[in-house]
Write a protein that holds these residues in place. Structure first.
Motif, short mmCIF file in Angstrom:
data_model
loop_
_atom_site.label_atom_id
_atom_site.label_comp_id
_atom_site.label_asym_id
_atom_site.label_seq_id
_atom_site.Cartn_x
_atom_site.Cartn_y
_atom_site.Cartn_z
N UNK A 1 92.39 57.36 60.87
CA UNK A 1 91.09 56.76 60.56
C UNK A 1 90.23 57.52 59.57
N UNK A 2 90.72 58.62 58.99
CA UNK A 2 89.91 59.42 58.08
C UNK A 2 90.10 58.91 56.64
N UNK A 3 89.54 57.73 56.32
CA UNK A 3 89.75 57.11 55.01
C UNK A 3 88.47 56.40 54.58
N UNK A 4 88.45 55.97 53.31
CA UNK A 4 87.40 55.07 52.82
C UNK A 4 88.05 53.99 51.96
N UNK B 1 83.28 51.82 50.34
CA UNK B 1 82.81 51.64 51.71
C UNK B 1 83.29 52.85 52.53
N UNK B 2 82.32 53.64 52.94
CA UNK B 2 82.64 54.87 53.69
C UNK B 2 82.13 54.84 55.12
N UNK B 3 81.12 54.00 55.40
CA UNK B 3 80.56 53.92 56.75
C UNK B 3 81.05 52.65 57.43
N UNK B 4 81.75 52.83 58.53
CA UNK B 4 82.26 51.69 59.28
C UNK B 4 82.63 52.18 60.68
N UNK B 5 82.81 51.23 61.57
CA UNK B 5 83.15 51.54 62.95
C UNK B 5 84.48 50.86 63.29
N UNK B 6 85.46 51.66 63.69
CA UNK B 6 86.79 51.15 64.00
C UNK B 6 86.84 50.73 65.46
N UNK B 7 87.28 49.48 65.68
CA UNK B 7 87.39 48.95 67.04
C UNK B 7 88.86 48.87 67.42
N UNK B 8 89.35 49.88 68.10
CA UNK B 8 90.75 49.91 68.51
C UNK B 8 91.66 50.08 67.30
#
Length: 793
Positions: free
Chosen positions: A77-80, A93-100
């Motif tokens: 998950x360490x990506x943009x 896009x660097x700010x986001x929330x991963x759901x599962x």
């Protein structure tokens, strides 16, 4: 048979790997939709790249589909996400929330970049080539020399493809090319349909050149497939272009292309009307060595045509997974031909024994209809897992009447009147079912079937005026009926991951052919089935260097014109007749191509070989000064060649394209118990230079050269010509004025000579230079285009 066993073995071996890869699939799936900020229009083909935050290295990449949707994968998950599209500001896009295991970025809005908008317009006008696993894709831009151009003219600017002055299409110097429209056979691309006479530059989105087709495509065409993809999609609201052209010789046309698109519905139409003239000058000399007599012929011919073309179509999205398409086309051509042929017959002493002239006045109506119904069902959001069903019907008719008048100038040959009537009808019906199923991120299966029904009736009659009545000539009069059905089944398995990709396939085709001459009752019935294995692979050594390799088995089935004994009578001394006893050509085709991308230059170098059995070639015989051309199976040939293509941009205002093709060939065979084996070589080259001049002017020059080469009986002499073009952009690129000159020095000539077998034969053919001036205006967000529908003969 060994090739077939090998292919089947590999497919079987790949099956467990496919399921294993499916089981191993894990990580995070990133998806979203790219839209324009103002009207929320989906943006297709935007670039989406997944990068590692630590070192900015690319993890995965793709482009958006027609609905602006994309999907990527990452193991951590360490990506943009980086998104870009020509003419719009790049987004990160660097700010986001991963759901599962899923990340849905929703709608991503792009804003226009006003600073680079002018540059975007310039870049969008250049035609460009991109490489895929089993084909090369030529994205059609607005090259200046394409002003008033037809599909044939566009093809003549594509590397590896050439169109001679007769309108015959060659791929790497070989004919037998299979022409498809939107991936399917079409009456527009058939020889009797005047070879795409009403398909024009502004109708074409891209042209796919497939020198070694995979098993998904028909096996027809010994030297490969050219697939012309017509434009369908557009921006929302009303978009299009209006174009007016004029030229010398007569080349006057008006073209309108419109597209209306909403979220669920896409409507498109193209209308073209015009009038054009194609002059033609021919000179022939045939000498009968047995009687030592010579016949000289001088011919000047003007072919005039009115054309009307209408295309209507719609795509309707029933839901997010199902799209239905319905389209139809009507084209109508009114043809007139005026020609004069002067003949001089010399006796063995070299003096003129007879002289006469022959005038021709011809009139023809050519209506064409075509309709297509297509349904596509997507089983996932990406559209990679899909089922496509289509049915296409096309009909062409030619109703022609020709009047000939022979007038004696010297000698006792009587004056004569002759009439030729042609009633030609053809129907082609194609039914296709294609299923595509990705088994993992890297493996994909394609399978499907196709059934093609082709029925032709050619009523050909020649009449002589005798004692006030028209009497049919039985030597040239008959009704030829041609019925051919081809059933095809195919499967391919492909793997594409990181640097390496491969595709294996197998196709089976069963052919049922029936021909008959109704007046004489002669029949020809053939039934045969063949397997056609294919294999393709590619390896990416770096971002700048890739290697491709491929193999395919091909077939060329003799068609109506090759089989029909009653085909054409230009005059009583130059006759073409078909051969009902022809058998198909079979070709094994191999190639390896390397692709380089450097700072200011990109080029590719390819090696290829084609081995063909039962080669079909025209054989010329002369009897009593009558030249008769007839095709026959003459043996086995081997062609080995090298091809080089390059694009060099030394400065921002200049681009140079170079295309060179060399091949050596050998033939082993016999005809009428005499050896016709020979060997030789041939090379062609094209150089195109484009320059950006002050005050929004662009200039383009294209030089073409074709070396001399040898056929079964003929020596074809060298050929060279120059095309020039000048463009002026107006109203920030919404309007464009163009001036083009084709064959500037009128040097594009077809010249052939032959000797032996009791005859000598020389022929010269030329059409001269063409001038075209056009002006076009874009509607909505439509680009200014060129439209004419010009064609070559």
């Amino acid at each position: 048979m060994k090739k077939l066993v090998f292919i089947c073995f590999l497919i079987v071996q790949l099956t467990p790997l496919i399921h294993a890869q499916q089981a191993q699939k894990s990580g995070i799936t990133i998806s979203g939709t790219v839209r324009e900020a103002g009207k929320k229009t989906p943006i297709a083909y935007a670039t989406v790249i997944l990068r590692d935050k630590a070192d900015d290295q690319m993890i995965d990449g793709t482009t958006t589909d027609d609905d602006g949707h994309f999907e990527l994968h990452s193991e951590h998950g360490d990506f943009y996400v980086e998104l870009s599209f020509m003419g719009y500001l790049t987004k990160k896009i660097t700010d986001f929330e991963i759901n599962g295991s899923k990340l849905n970025l929703g709608d991503i809005l792009f804003e226009e970049d006003s600073k680079t908008l002018d540059e975007v317009v310039i870049q969008g006008e250049r035609s460009r080539t991109e490489f895929q696993l089993d084909k090369r894709v030529f994205n059609v831009g607005q090259d200046i020399s394409s002003t008033g151009a037809s599909a044939l003219d566009i093809l003549n600017n594509i590397p590896s493809v050439s169109v001679n002055i007769e309108g015959q299409i060659s791929l790497r110097g070989s004919q037998g090319v299979r022409i498809l429209i939107n991936g399917k056979p079409s009456v527009l691309a058939s020889e009797q349909g005047n070879i795409m006479g009403t398909i024009t530059a502004d109708m074409i989105e891209r042209i796919e050149v497939i020198t070694n087709p995979s098993a998904k495509f028909e096996a027809e065409g010994t030297s490969g497939i050219i697939n012309i993809v017509l434009k369908r999609e557009g921006e929302k609201n009303l978009n299009g272009s209006v174009t007016l052209n004029t030229g010398m010789p007569n080349n006057h046309s008006l073209g309108i292309s419109l597209n209306k698109r909403t979220d669920k519905l896409n409507l498109f139409t193209q209308v073209g009307v015009g009038y054009r003239t194609f002059p033609r000058h021919n000179e022939t000399l045939s000498k009968d060595l047995s009687s030592n007599t010579e016949l000289h012929t001088l011919s000047d011919r003007d072919f005039n045509e009115e054309f009307y073309n209408l295309i209507l179509g719609t795509d309707y999205r029933i839901n997010n997974s199902t799209v239905v398409s319905l389209s139809g086309q009507f084209a109508y051509e009114k043809e007139t031909t005026d020609s004069k042929n002067d003949y001089t017959l010399k006796n063995p002493e070299g003096t003129v024994a007879d002289a006469w002239s022959r005038k021709e006045d011809s009139y023809a109506d050519n209506p064409k209809w075509q309709g297509e119904f297509q349904v596509k069902k997507d089983f996932d959001e990406s559209g990679d897992h899909s089922l496509l069903a289509s049915a296409t019907g096309a009909f062409f008719r030619k109703d022609q009447v020709s009047d000939f008048q022979n007038r004696t100038i010297l000698g006792d040959r009587p004056d004569a009147l002759q009439k030729l009537n042609t009633d030609y009808k053809e129907g082609i019906y194609t039914f296709k079912l294609d299923y595509t199923r990705p088994f993992s991120e890297y493996y994909e299966l394609e399978t499907g079937t196709q059934y093609v029904i082709n029925g032709v009736s050619n009523d050909y009659a020649v009449f002589d005026r005798q004692e006030g009545e028209w009497i049919p000539d039985p030597n040239f009069t008959n009704v030829f009926v041609f019925d051919q059905d081809v059933l095809g089944l195919y499967s391919t398995v492909s793997r594409e991951k990181d640097k390496w990709g491969a595709k294996l396939g197998l196709r089976f085709e069963y052919t049922a052919l029936d021909t008959r001459l109704e007046d004489t009752g002669e029949k020809n019935r053939k039934r045969y089935g063949d397997f056609f294995p294919t294999a393709h692979t590619s390896y990416k050594f770096s971002d700048n260097y890739s290697l491709q390799a491929g193999y395919s088995a091909r077939i060329f089935r003799p068609g109506l014109w090759e089989l029909n004994p009653f085909f054409a009578l230009q005059d009583n001394f130059n006759i073409y007749t078909g051969n009902p006893n022809l058998t198909p050509e079979y070709t094994d085709s191999y190639e390896v191509t390397s692709i380089y991308h450097l700072d200011k230059v990109s080029f590719n170098l390819g090696l290829y070989q084609r081995i063909t059995t039962d080669v079909i070639e025209e054989v010329v015989t002369v009897e009593d000064n009558v030249s008769i051309r007839k095709p026959d199976n003459v043996g086995r040939s081997r062609t080995t060649g090298a091809e080089f293509n390059s694009k060099y941009t030394p400065w921002d205002w200049a681009t140079i394209d170079v295309d060179v093709n060399y091949n050596a060939f050998s033939r082993k065979g016999s005809y009428n118990e005499q050896s016709f084996g020979f060997s030789g070589d041939r090379w062609t080259s094209r150089a195109m230079a484009k320059f950006k001049l002050p005050v929004n002017f662009d200039f383009e020059a294209a030089w073409n050269y074709e070396s001399a080469y040898e056929t079964l009986q003929l020596d074809i002499l060298e050929n060279y010509y120059l095309d020039l073009g000048l463009r002026k952009k107006l109203l920030k690129g919404k309007a464009v004025m163009n001036l083009s000159v084709r064959d500037v020095f009128a040097s594009r000539k077809y010249r052939s000579v032959s000797s032996g077998q009791g005859l000598e034969f020389n022929r010269l053919g030329m059409s001269g230079r063409f001038f075209t001036f056009g002006i076009s205006y874009g509607i909505g967000k439509g680009d200014a285009m060129e439209f004419s529908g010009q064609k070559r003969f």
